[in-house]
Scaffold this active site. Structure first.
Site, PDB file in Angstrom:
ATOM      1  N   ALA A  64      66.785  20.618  10.716  1.00  0.00           N
ATOM      2  CA  ALA A  64      66.337  22.012  10.212  1.00  0.00           C
ATOM      3  C   ALA A  64      67.375  22.876  11.088  1.00  0.00           C
ATOM      4  O   ALA A  64      67.785  22.946  12.298  1.00  0.00           O
ATOM      5  CB  ALA A  64      65.125  22.298  10.960  1.00  0.00           C
ATOM      6  N   MET A  65      68.115  23.549  10.384  1.00  0.00           N
ATOM      7  CA  MET A  65      69.285  24.285  11.051  1.00  0.00           C
ATOM      8  C   MET A  65      68.972  25.816  10.857  1.00  0.00           C
ATOM      9  O   MET A  65      69.157  26.443   9.814  1.00  0.00           O
ATOM     10  CB  MET A  65      70.816  24.020  10.210  1.00  0.00           C
ATOM     11  CG  MET A  65      70.982  22.521  10.176  1.00  0.00           C
ATOM     12  SD  MET A  65      72.251  21.978   9.314  1.00  0.00           S
ATOM     13  CE  MET A  65      73.579  22.608  10.262  1.00  0.00           C
ATOM     14  N   VAL A 103      73.253  27.519  17.863  1.00  0.00           N
ATOM     15  CA  VAL A 103      74.073  26.629  18.524  1.00  0.00           C
ATOM     16  C   VAL A 103      73.175  25.344  18.809  1.00  0.00           C
ATOM     17  O   VAL A 103      73.968  24.246  18.487  1.00  0.00           O
ATOM     18  CB  VAL A 103      74.940  27.070  19.899  1.00  0.00           C
ATOM     19  CG1 VAL A 103      73.831  27.318  20.838  1.00  0.00           C
ATOM     20  CG2 VAL A 103      75.783  26.021  20.193  1.00  0.00           C
ATOM     21  N   ASP A 104      72.197  25.476  19.156  1.00  0.00           N
ATOM     22  CA  ASP A 104      71.276  24.209  19.321  1.00  0.00           C
ATOM     23  C   ASP A 104      71.058  23.282  18.311  1.00  0.00           C
ATOM     24  O   ASP A 104      71.244  21.914  18.291  1.00  0.00           O
ATOM     25  CB  ASP A 104      69.883  24.654  19.895  1.00  0.00           C
ATOM     26  CG  ASP A 104      69.867  25.162  21.368  1.00  0.00           C
ATOM     27  OD1 ASP A 104      71.038  25.093  22.193  1.00  0.00           O
ATOM     28  OD2 ASP A 104      69.179  26.203  21.678  1.00  0.00           O
ATOM     29  N   CYS A 132      60.583  36.749  15.572  1.00  0.00           N
ATOM     30  CA  CYS A 132      61.470  36.840  14.610  1.00  0.00           C
ATOM     31  C   CYS A 132      61.261  37.785  13.557  1.00  0.00           C
ATOM     32  O   CYS A 132      62.021  38.507  13.123  1.00  0.00           O
ATOM     33  CB  CYS A 132      61.790  35.546  14.011  1.00  0.00           C
ATOM     34  SG  CYS A 132      60.394  34.721  13.199  1.00  0.00           S
ATOM     35  N   GLY A 144      70.856  28.154  12.220  1.00  0.00           N
ATOM     36  CA  GLY A 144      72.153  29.027  12.381  1.00  0.00           C
ATOM     37  C   GLY A 144      72.592  29.378  13.859  1.00  0.00           C
ATOM     38  O   GLY A 144      73.571  29.971  14.099  1.00  0.00           O
ATOM     39  N   CYS A 187      54.476  28.701  14.537  1.00  0.00           N
ATOM     40  CA  CYS A 187      55.443  28.370  13.455  1.00  0.00           C
ATOM     41  C   CYS A 187      55.924  26.941  13.679  1.00  0.00           C
ATOM     42  O   CYS A 187      55.931  26.123  12.581  1.00  0.00           O
ATOM     43  CB  CYS A 187      56.805  29.338  13.688  1.00  0.00           C
ATOM     44  SG  CYS A 187      58.034  28.914  12.708  1.00  0.00           S
ATOM     45  N   LEU A 201      65.578  27.320   6.642  1.00  0.00           N
ATOM     46  CA  LEU A 201      64.406  28.075   6.094  1.00  0.00           C
ATOM     47  C   LEU A 201      64.581  29.369   6.076  1.00  0.00           C
ATOM     48  O   LEU A 201      64.518  30.047   6.850  1.00  0.00           O
ATOM     49  CB  LEU A 201      63.036  27.587   7.139  1.00  0.00           C
ATOM     50  CG  LEU A 201      63.098  26.074   7.333  1.00  0.00           C
ATOM     51  CD1 LEU A 201      61.562  25.850   8.146  1.00  0.00           C
ATOM     52  CD2 LEU A 201      62.689  25.332   6.148  1.00  0.00           C
TER      53      LEU A 201
END
Length: 365
Positions: free
Chosen positions: A6-7, A11-12, A198, A9, A101, A32
């Site tokens: 799961a990316m 850095v982690d 978010c 965007g 979430c 997502l």
């Protein structure tokens, strides 16, 4: 192992995906899409999940040489996270949308699809650790206590933990993650962390709720029931709040007053002195265990009621009807709707949603 990374965007998640590749796993990246507002950009935003975040994630996937997809989870996110957030505030409770979430999207909807497609695990950039214990897989705090995210993962159950991969859990500090990203040539190495909610990127929760729920003038009362001010909607207040009360009647002792209770049915906000925020007991009926359930129904533990709060020594009492926790020292400003995560040492034992509290200074005293 086939791993779905799961990316976000950031850095982690970028470094987590890179480490999964280095470990020899077959990795596929996915971003997502949680909003259907296609023109959403990061300008003026302090959240995440923007168009630019998706592009950042794609660039990292290209660098790593892994397939990359964008999955539309906006409808599920709206129903399970945003609508839940609104309904909780309407009911006078204070929800944690990040925890919701994780529970409903990242480790339910996403994990379900991943398993259906033949993946063995979902990889994320969360700072938490998985440990093989005597009773099975256990969720533990991360090595970096400053970045530890085990609190918002307390909703995960044993089945979900079995299909979860946290490559950053044993990293001593976030600085090392950024340094590793820079060394790998990852362009988001110095990208600021996302914060706030978010789906409320400007941070104006009160204004956002006013648009969704509407406004309705109501009374602000003290513990005796005397009106000391008015407000435009009880949903805009949370227990422990001090700012923005705009009280017309000062306290007899001249000290600041805080929100002690929100009563949505009567659209009333109760305020009082800071000492009335001290809570000696919390309880909830909605609970889950992160792995094996405790052997005893009464045991010593630590309880944490916010993502960045200090854990407090306590005693937990478990029954079929729910969980009751009595802290060794009073908790400060607990609001119904918050999640209480129970720890034994570094292990996350489980969590429950706080339904009721007992004040050291009763509201009607």
């Amino acid at each position: 192992m086939r791993v779905l990374a799961a990316m976000s965007g950031g850095v982690d998640s970028a470094v987590a995906a890179a480490r999964a590749v280095d470990a020899g796993h077959e990795v596929v990246g996915v971003h997502l899409a949680l909003s259907r507002a296609g023109g959403t950009l990061r300008t003026g935003s302090r959240g995440c999940c923007t168009v630019e975040d998706a592009l950042d994630a794609r660039r990292v996937a290209d660098l790593l040489g892994i397939p990359f997809y964008v999955w539309d989870f906006s409808e599920r996110f709206r129903d399970d996270v945003i609508e839940d957030f609104i309904s909780e505030y309407r009911a006078g409770r204070t929800p944690n949308p990040c925890l919701r979430c994780n529970e409903k999207i990242k480790f339910a909807a996403l994990l379900e699809r991943a398993i259906e497609l033949g993946f063995d695990a979902v990889c994320t950039g969360h700072y938490a650790s998985l440990v093989d214990g005597a009773g099975g897989l256990e969720l533990h705090r991360a090595s970096d206590s400053a970045k530890d995210q085990s609190y918002v993962l307390g909703v995960l159950n044993a089945e979900q933990l079995a299909h979860t991969y946290f490559p950053l859990g044993d990293t001593p500090s976030k600085a090392l993650v950024r340094a590793e990203a820079a060394e790998r040539g990852i362009t988001v190495a110095q990208k600021p962390d996302s914060h706030d909610i978010c789906f409320i990127p400007d941070g104006d929760t009160r204004g956002w709720l006013a648009e969704k729920v509407g406004t309705a003038v109501g009374d602000v009362v003290d513990r005796n029931g005397d009106v000391v001010g008015t407000h435009e909607g009880a949903h805009a207040f949370t227990v422990g709040q001090r700012r923005g009360l705009r009280l017309g009647v000062p306290a007899p002792d001249g000290k600041p007053r805080f929100v002690l209770e929100v009563r949505p049915v009567s659209n009333t906000v109760v305020v009082g002195p800071k000492e009335a925020l001290a809570i000696t007991e919390i309880a909830g009926e909605r609970f889950s265990w992160a792995g094996a359930a405790p052997d005893a129904s009464d045991f010593a533990c630590e309880v944490q009621i916010r993502a960045h709060a200090d854990p407090v020594p306590a005693r937990a009492h478990v029954s079929d009807g729910g969980v009751r926790v009595v802290p060794d020292v009073p908790l400060d400003g607990v609001a119904p709707g918050q999640s209480a995560v129970i720890y034994v040492g570094t292990r996350v034992l489980g969590q429950f949603t706080i339904d009721t509290t007992v004040s050291a200074v009763p509201v009607d005293a």
